[in-house]
Design an enzyme around this catalytic site. Sequence first.
Site, PDB file in Angstrom:
ATOM      1  CE1 TYR A  11      -9.947  -1.682  -7.241  1.00 39.91           C
ATOM      2  CE2 TYR A  11      -7.552  -1.659  -7.098  1.00 39.91           C
ATOM      3  CZ  TYR A  11      -8.713  -1.948  -7.797  1.00 39.91           C
ATOM      4  OH  TYR A  11      -8.628  -2.495  -9.047  1.00 39.91           O
ATOM      5  CE  LYS A  84      -4.030   3.016  -2.908  1.00 36.72           C
ATOM      6  NZ  LYS A  84      -4.812   2.284  -3.880  1.00 36.72           N
ATOM      7  CB  SER A 124       3.971  -4.063  -2.479  1.00 40.77           C
ATOM      8  OG  SER A 124       4.240  -3.408  -3.686  1.00 40.77           O
ATOM      9  CB  THR A 126       7.287  -1.775  -4.374  1.00 42.49           C
ATOM     10  OG1 THR A 126       6.549  -2.052  -3.207  1.00 42.49           O
ATOM     11  CG2 THR A 126       6.447  -1.075  -5.375  1.00 42.49           C
ATOM     12  CE1 TYR A 148       2.733   1.034   0.257  1.00 46.78           C
ATOM     13  CE2 TYR A 148       3.957   0.435  -1.730  1.00 46.78           C
ATOM     14  CZ  TYR A 148       2.908   0.217  -0.852  1.00 46.78           C
ATOM     15  OH  TYR A 148       2.054  -0.833  -1.067  1.00 46.78           O
ATOM     16  CE  LYS A 152       2.324  -2.274   2.059  1.00 49.65           C
ATOM     17  NZ  LYS A 152       1.206  -2.694   2.906  1.00 49.65           N
ATOM     18  CG  PHE A 176       3.314  -8.622  -9.478  1.00 48.66           C
ATOM     19  CD1 PHE A 176       3.384  -9.562  -8.438  1.00 48.66           C
ATOM     20  CD2 PHE A 176       4.478  -8.318 -10.137  1.00 48.66           C
ATOM     21  CE1 PHE A 176       4.591 -10.175  -8.082  1.00 48.66           C
ATOM     22  CE2 PHE A 176       5.683  -8.934  -9.802  1.00 48.66           C
ATOM     23  CZ  PHE A 176       5.729  -9.864  -8.774  1.00 48.66           C
ATOM     24  CG  ASN A 177       1.344  -2.911 -11.233  1.00 48.44           C
ATOM     25  OD1 ASN A 177       2.278  -3.616 -10.844  1.00 48.44           O
ATOM     26  ND2 ASN A 177       1.493  -1.639 -11.503  1.00 48.44           N
ATOM     27  CG  LEU A 198      -1.510   2.981 -16.963  1.00 47.11           C
ATOM     28  CD1 LEU A 198      -1.149   4.273 -17.672  1.00 47.11           C
ATOM     29  CD2 LEU A 198      -0.735   1.795 -17.569  1.00 47.11           C
TER      30      LEU A 198
HETATM   31  P1  NAD Z   1      -6.557   1.681  -0.128  1.00 46.57           P
HETATM   32  O1  NAD Z   1      -5.954   2.959   0.292  1.00 46.57           O
HETATM   33  O2  NAD Z   1      -7.738   1.716  -1.035  1.00 46.57           O
HETATM   34  O3  NAD Z   1      -6.959   0.809   1.160  1.00 46.57           O
HETATM   35  C1  NAD Z   1      -6.263   0.903   2.376  1.00 46.57           C
HETATM   36  C2  NAD Z   1      -7.293   1.171   3.457  1.00 46.57           C
HETATM   37  O4  NAD Z   1      -6.623   1.250   4.714  1.00 46.57           O
HETATM   38  C3  NAD Z   1      -8.038   2.489   3.266  1.00 46.57           C
HETATM   39  O5  NAD Z   1      -9.420   2.240   3.329  1.00 46.57           O
HETATM   40  C4  NAD Z   1      -7.569   3.356   4.440  1.00 46.57           C
HETATM   41  O6  NAD Z   1      -8.592   4.235   4.887  1.00 46.57           O
HETATM   42  C5  NAD Z   1      -7.198   2.312   5.459  1.00 46.57           C
HETATM   43  N1  NAD Z   1      -6.176   2.725   6.430  1.00 46.57           N
HETATM   44  C6  NAD Z   1      -4.965   3.286   6.193  1.00 46.57           C
HETATM   45  N2  NAD Z   1      -4.326   3.514   7.350  1.00 46.57           N
HETATM   46  C7  NAD Z   1      -5.148   3.064   8.352  1.00 46.57           C
HETATM   47  C8  NAD Z   1      -5.040   3.030   9.765  1.00 46.57           C
HETATM   48  N3  NAD Z   1      -3.978   3.514  10.411  1.00 46.57           N
HETATM   49  N4  NAD Z   1      -6.072   2.509  10.458  1.00 46.57           N
HETATM   50  C9  NAD Z   1      -7.171   2.023   9.836  1.00 46.57           C
HETATM   51  N5  NAD Z   1      -7.319   2.047   8.495  1.00 46.57           N
HETATM   52  C10 NAD Z   1      -6.317   2.567   7.771  1.00 46.57           C
HETATM   53  O7  NAD Z   1      -5.405   0.794  -0.760  1.00 46.57           O
HETATM   54  P2  NAD Z   1      -5.473  -0.585  -1.549  1.00 46.57           P
HETATM   55  O8  NAD Z   1      -5.050  -0.336  -2.935  1.00 46.57           O
HETATM   56  O9  NAD Z   1      -6.746  -1.263  -1.278  1.00 46.57           O
HETATM   57  O10 NAD Z   1      -4.279  -1.350  -0.832  1.00 46.57           O
HETATM   58  C11 NAD Z   1      -4.511  -2.247   0.231  1.00 46.57           C
HETATM   59  C12 NAD Z   1      -3.173  -2.789   0.712  1.00 46.57           C
HETATM   60  O11 NAD Z   1      -2.512  -3.416  -0.375  1.00 46.57           O
HETATM   61  C13 NAD Z   1      -2.219  -1.736   1.235  1.00 46.57           C
HETATM   62  O12 NAD Z   1      -1.507  -2.297   2.318  1.00 46.57           O
HETATM   63  C14 NAD Z   1      -1.283  -1.495   0.064  1.00 46.57           C
HETATM   64  O13 NAD Z   1      -0.035  -1.045   0.499  1.00 46.57           O
HETATM   65  C15 NAD Z   1      -1.213  -2.881  -0.518  1.00 46.57           C
HETATM   66  N6  NAD Z   1      -0.857  -2.900  -1.951  1.00 46.57           N
HETATM   67  C16 NAD Z   1      -1.603  -2.167  -2.829  1.00 46.57           C
HETATM   68  C17 NAD Z   1      -1.259  -2.189  -4.182  1.00 46.57           C
HETATM   69  C18 NAD Z   1      -2.007  -1.330  -5.176  1.00 46.57           C
HETATM   70  O14 NAD Z   1      -1.453  -1.053  -6.244  1.00 46.57           O
HETATM   71  N7  NAD Z   1      -3.248  -0.911  -4.915  1.00 46.57           N
HETATM   72  C19 NAD Z   1      -0.201  -2.981  -4.618  1.00 46.57           C
HETATM   73  C20 NAD Z   1       0.518  -3.736  -3.683  1.00 46.57           C
HETATM   74  C21 NAD Z   1       0.168  -3.681  -2.344  1.00 46.57           C
HETATM   75  C1  WQD Z   2       2.304   1.642 -14.087  1.00 47.58           C
HETATM   76  C2  WQD Z   2       3.049   2.114 -15.331  1.00 47.58           C
HETATM   77  C3  WQD Z   2       4.148   4.237 -15.057  1.00 47.58           C
HETATM   78  C4  WQD Z   2       0.647   6.715 -14.565  1.00 47.58           C
HETATM   79  C5  WQD Z   2       2.682   1.375  -8.149  1.00 47.58           C
HETATM   80  C6  WQD Z   2       3.413   1.353  -6.874  1.00 47.58           C
HETATM   81  C7  WQD Z   2       3.538  -0.034  -6.374  1.00 47.58           C
HETATM   82  C8  WQD Z   2       2.226  -0.758  -6.325  1.00 47.58           C
HETATM   83  C9  WQD Z   2       1.464  -0.609  -7.585  1.00 47.58           C
HETATM   84  C10 WQD Z   2       1.504  -0.629  -4.059  1.00 47.58           C
HETATM   85  C11 WQD Z   2       4.409   2.731 -14.997  1.00 47.58           C
HETATM   86  C12 WQD Z   2       3.057   4.317 -16.096  1.00 47.58           C
HETATM   87  C13 WQD Z   2       1.476   5.624 -14.756  1.00 47.58           C
HETATM   88  C14 WQD Z   2       0.530   7.690 -15.595  1.00 47.58           C
HETATM   89  C15 WQD Z   2       2.067   6.404 -16.929  1.00 47.58           C
HETATM   90  N1  WQD Z   2       1.423  -0.256  -5.272  1.00 47.58           N
HETATM   91  N2  WQD Z   2       2.176   5.484 -15.919  1.00 47.58           N
HETATM   92  N3  WQD Z   2       1.251   7.486 -16.753  1.00 47.58           N
HETATM   93  O1  WQD Z   2       4.424   2.307 -10.683  1.00 47.58           O
HETATM   94  O2  WQD Z   2       4.036  -0.119 -11.321  1.00 47.58           O
HETATM   95  O3  WQD Z   2       3.408   0.628  -9.104  1.00 47.58           O
HETATM   96  O4  WQD Z   2       1.413   0.765  -7.963  1.00 47.58           O
HETATM   97  O5  WQD Z   2       2.246  -1.448  -3.575  1.00 47.58           O
HETATM   98  O6  WQD Z   2       4.074   0.059  -5.103  1.00 47.58           O
HETATM   99  O7  WQD Z   2       4.707   1.886  -7.106  1.00 47.58           O
HETATM  100  O8  WQD Z   2       2.077   1.399 -11.029  1.00 47.58           O
HETATM  101  O9  WQD Z   2       0.051   2.260 -12.086  1.00 47.58           O
HETATM  102  O10 WQD Z   2       1.679   3.914 -11.071  1.00 47.58           O
HETATM  103  O11 WQD Z   2       2.311   2.700 -13.145  1.00 47.58           O
HETATM  104  O12 WQD Z   2       2.703   6.291 -17.983  1.00 47.58           O
HETATM  105  O13 WQD Z   2      -0.157   8.694 -15.472  1.00 47.58           O
HETATM  106  O14 WQD Z   2       2.283   3.163 -15.940  1.00 47.58           O
HETATM  107  O15 WQD Z   2       5.255   4.991 -15.445  1.00 47.58           O
HETATM  108  O16 WQD Z   2       5.284   2.374 -16.025  1.00 47.58           O
HETATM  109  P1  WQD Z   2       3.597   1.100 -10.589  1.00 47.58           P
HETATM  110  P2  WQD Z   2       1.450   2.632 -11.784  1.00 47.58           P
END
Ligand code: NAD
Ligand code: WQD
Length: 337
Positions: A11, A84, A124, A126, A148, A152, A176-177, A198
């Site tokens: 993503y 993730k 993250s 988190t 998780y 990080k 953040f989100n 969410l």
């Molecule tokens: P995502 O799952 O869409 O993207 C991660 C990608 O990494 C995927 O395409 C997956 O196939 C690939 N991948 C996983 N393990 C692998 C491996 N061992 N070798 C090669 N490829 C691998 O997730 P995203 O939401 O795009 O998140 C990207 C990064 O950002 C992650 O590190 C995640 O922890 C971090 N992050 C995401 C969020 C969020 O809410 N989406 C928030 C904070 C941090």
């Molecule tokens: C947001 C708010 C839920 C789903 C997560 C990971 C964090 C980061 C971002 C990677 C919360 C509420 C959610 C639903 C709901 N990812 N909710 N109904 O929990 O802030 O963070 O994603 O690093 O590590 O923990 O995001 O989108 O899951 O939730 O009410 O069906 O929405 O309780 O308050 P969160 P989220």
Amino acid sequence: MAVLVTGGAGYIGSHTAVALHESGRRVVILDNLSNSCREAVDAVRALTTPDMAFVEADMRDHRALDVVFETHDIDEVIHFAASKAVGESVEKPLDYYDNNLGSTIGLAQAMVSHGVGRLVFSSSCTVYGQPDVIPVTEAAPTGAQSPYARTKYMSEQILRDACEASALDAILLRYFNPVGAHPSAMIGEDPYGVPDNLVPFVMQVAVGRLDKLQVFGSDYDTPDGTAVRDYIHVVDLAEGHVCALDALAAGLGGCTAVNLGTGMGRSVLEVVAAAGEAVGRPVPYEIVGRRSGDIEQIWADPSYAAELLGWRASRDIDDMLRDHWNWQRTHPNGFRG
Ligand code: NAD
Ligand code: WQD
């Protein structure tokens, strides 16, 4: 020279690959497609150039990483590849430590041995847990509360040590989100199974894949009782990565943690209402109990990103939900239909 984007089919990685191409860089995507698909790479190529390199490999395959560094003239890296899902990490902690730490260690080793010095890492918010002081700055104590989040936190420590001991320089971006999608609606978030997060859940309700949203908790100490987060447009986030690489290229050394958020907190009910506006009809929901492990509220102090990287988010919650909805409505079943 080229930038290696690990997890670039995912993503945030796919949106960042587009932003990197727009910045004039040559992009090499590496992904094992464990949480993404080839169609996402095709869509990135359609938005950028059909020549964008894609290597299907696992980050823990040291030989495959060596080949990438040997053949693609990599001089900078953005490391997204990780598992993730917070809930899954509680069920399968060893898988999470193996994948997320194994990938980070293998990458840092490969960068050092190939003399590549500039790294941007996906961290993250988190890592903070529930901060005592909001908005949260990078100086706040960490308090990761799930396997998780600990991957990080530990990856940050590993990279700090590696930067101290080598010519590696890194920026640890604490997102953040992230929500929203590219304005073309050609790429967007495509979670496998029932979404944990969410906005993907809300959008799948709006498109008819799910019946109604469950709002987890209405008894928090917040203005409307629902939990508050800092939602950030994924294109703003992608642009933050370009700024981070530019800062490293301009000579920022060492290992620096930087928040990427908007600085604005939004409650769950505010997001649901804004989604209803974007979709053109209310999104059905019911209030249920709190979700285990959730924190009450967090939003970023993003001023360090502005000062250090010259970056600030420019898109608001309505932009995020409009773009997310455009992606979802044109791709009701994601990339594959
Ligand atoms: P995502 O799952 O869409 O993207 C991660 C990608 O990494 C995927 O395409 C997956 O196939 C690939 N991948 C996983 N393990 C692998 C491996 N061992 N070798 C090669 N490829 C691998 O997730 P995203 O939401 O795009 O998140 C990207 C990064 O950002 C992650 O590190 C995640 O922890 C971090 N992050 C995401 C969020 C969020 O809410 N989406 C928030 C904070 C941090
Ligand atoms: C947001 C708010 C839920 C789903 C997560 C990971 C964090 C980061 C971002 C990677 C919360 C509420 C959610 C639903 C709901 N990812 N909710 N109904 O929990 O802030 O963070 O994603 O690093 O590590 O923990 O995001 O989108 O899951 O939730 O009410 O069906 O929405 O309780 O308050 P969160 P989220």
